[in-house]
Design a protein around this motif. Structure first.
Motif, PDB file in Angstrom:
ATOM      1  N   THR A 120      -3.623  -1.559 -25.819  1.00 30.80           N
ATOM      2  CA  THR A 120      -2.499  -0.875 -25.775  1.00 30.80           C
ATOM      3  C   THR A 120      -2.419  -2.519 -27.045  1.00 30.80           C
ATOM      4  N   VAL A 121      -1.680  -2.461 -28.233  1.00 26.84           N
ATOM      5  CA  VAL A 121      -2.089  -3.154 -29.296  1.00 26.84           C
ATOM      6  C   VAL A 121      -1.025  -4.245 -29.303  1.00 26.84           C
ATOM      7  N   THR A 122      -0.859  -5.445 -29.422  1.00 21.82           N
ATOM      8  CA  THR A 122      -0.137  -6.633 -29.108  1.00 21.82           C
ATOM      9  C   THR A 122      -0.703  -7.522 -30.439  1.00 21.82           C
ATOM     10  N   THR A 146       0.934 -10.560 -31.996  1.00 22.55           N
ATOM     11  CA  THR A 146       0.602 -12.094 -32.541  1.00 22.55           C
ATOM     12  C   THR A 146       1.131 -13.278 -33.709  1.00 22.55           C
ATOM     13  N   VAL A 156       3.610 -13.606 -28.349  1.00 22.79           N
ATOM     14  CA  VAL A 156       3.066 -11.683 -28.302  1.00 22.79           C
ATOM     15  C   VAL A 156       4.013 -11.300 -27.912  1.00 22.79           C
ATOM     16  N   THR A 169       4.092  -6.503 -27.288  1.00 24.67           N
ATOM     17  CA  THR A 169       3.218  -5.489 -27.076  1.00 24.67           C
ATOM     18  C   THR A 169       3.375  -4.160 -27.998  1.00 24.67           C
ATOM     19  N   THR A 175       3.956   0.346 -28.921  1.00 28.49           N
ATOM     20  CA  THR A 175       3.791   1.289 -28.396  1.00 28.49           C
ATOM     21  C   THR A 175       2.649   1.695 -29.131  1.00 28.49           C
ATOM     22  N   ALA A 198       0.902   2.542 -33.741  1.00 28.03           N
ATOM     23  CA  ALA A 198       1.876   1.566 -33.014  1.00 28.03           C
ATOM     24  C   ALA A 198       3.024   1.203 -33.169  1.00 28.03           C
ATOM     25  N   GLN A 220      11.857  -5.960 -30.927  1.00 29.26           N
ATOM     26  CA  GLN A 220      10.146  -6.640 -31.767  1.00 29.26           C
ATOM     27  C   GLN A 220       9.982  -7.035 -32.491  1.00 29.26           C
TER      28      GLN A 220
END
Length: 70
Positions: A28-30, A32, A38, A40, A42, A53, A59
């Motif tokens: 997964t790509v987060t 911050t 944070v 996450t 897709t 992503a 978001q």
């Protein structure tokens, strides 16, 4: 730089990795922000080592202005 106009449809980020293609299907790509918020993203693979992503509009709006860490 992400502007208000960019946010309306969400944003897509791209990168590369040295992980194997099997691992690419599970990571997964987060993202911050400076306040520690944070989100996450897709994730979708793009070839053996590339990825994309997508962050939704909500978001992106939840992140503070300033530097972001991916």
């Amino acid at each position: 730089v992400i502007t208000a106009a960019d946010v309306s449809g969400g944003i897509t980020i791209k990168g590369t990795t040295s992980l194997t293609s099997a691992a690419l299907n599970t990571f997964t790509v987060t993202v911050t922000d400076v306040n520690g918020t944070v989100v996450t993203a897709t994730m979708a693979t793009n070839g053996v080592s590339g990825w994309t992503a997508t962050l939704t509009e909500n978001q992106v709006k939840s992140l503070a202005n300033g530097p972001l860490v991916v």
